[in-house]
Design a protein around this motif. Sequence first.
Motif: not given
Length: 339
Positions: A277, A290, A293
Amino acid sequence: MKTSSVLLLVLGVYCRKRLDRFSNFQSVARSWQFDIDALKKSSNWIVSIGWLKGTLLSQKQPSFSACLFFSLTFFCCLYTSCKPNSETVPDLRTCKIVKETYKTANIPKSSQQLVEAINIDGKLFEVSLNTTRIYSYNDAGQLIKEEFSQWDKGYGSAVYLYKNNRIVITKTFHDGNSNKVSTTTDTLDLNAQGLAKKQSGNPVTYDENGFKKYLGTPPFEFYAIKKGNTEQIIYPNWTGEGGTFTIQHAYDTTKLSIPSNKPFLGIFSKNLLTESTNIMQGSSHYVDGPNYHISYKYSFDKYNRISRRVALGKRLHPLWDLELDRGGIGVTNFEYQCE
């Protein structure tokens, strides 16, 4: 013809028909160490013996020994059809990757590229060849040559020469667009662990197991923090965007990573990478948290070596425009050679 003879004849014919039906599953039979052709011969023997038994013994009551003999015929033939696997199992500790084929999303589509459709969790992806790499090793198991070709860029090689605690790497590249040939030479000095003292011009610090800890000098280009089955690789001053860029890896601690053919560069973990991530903090362009991913899926060969790795990327924020693999998917196939 006696009843036992008829039954034996019917059994042989039945086995023969069933084996004809399933002969296309030869690979399944091999995995169970059965030989389909040998079994067919066995069923033919049963048919012949059943016919012979009926002909020779039709005029008299068969003895107990005769019944026992013909009853055991099928099982004896079946037993002789089970062949032990004579293939020599390689010493897996000596296995080296000798070829990698890397495929990405078929963008842009090219008529010269062979397209492979793969199904991942019910979703269909089209990928085509991007890069091929072939590796050669010396008797000590050290990488001495790497040959590569990129379908849209060109081809080249890297030759590794080991001498006096250093590695001299000579790279040659043939540009597929300009037809120009370029050659560069780089030297890696090795520390007492046999690991490169510098990478990308920056000093590298390793722990006692050869895992990378720091790149550069304080405040460092990056540093690594391990915690359980995760690890964070933190770039405190990410070039171009400012802020802190963190790559957070998660591992399957019950499985080993893909073997590295460049151990002199060190590794981050010996375990199998399962997800990654990208996290931003304080960037002038990307949102905090984030942003991207990647999940990794693996296929294994009969020796439990990794034969294929599939990387699936997903944007977690629309502003994120960096992808590790073109089109968000990267498929790498591995071939091995063992002593």
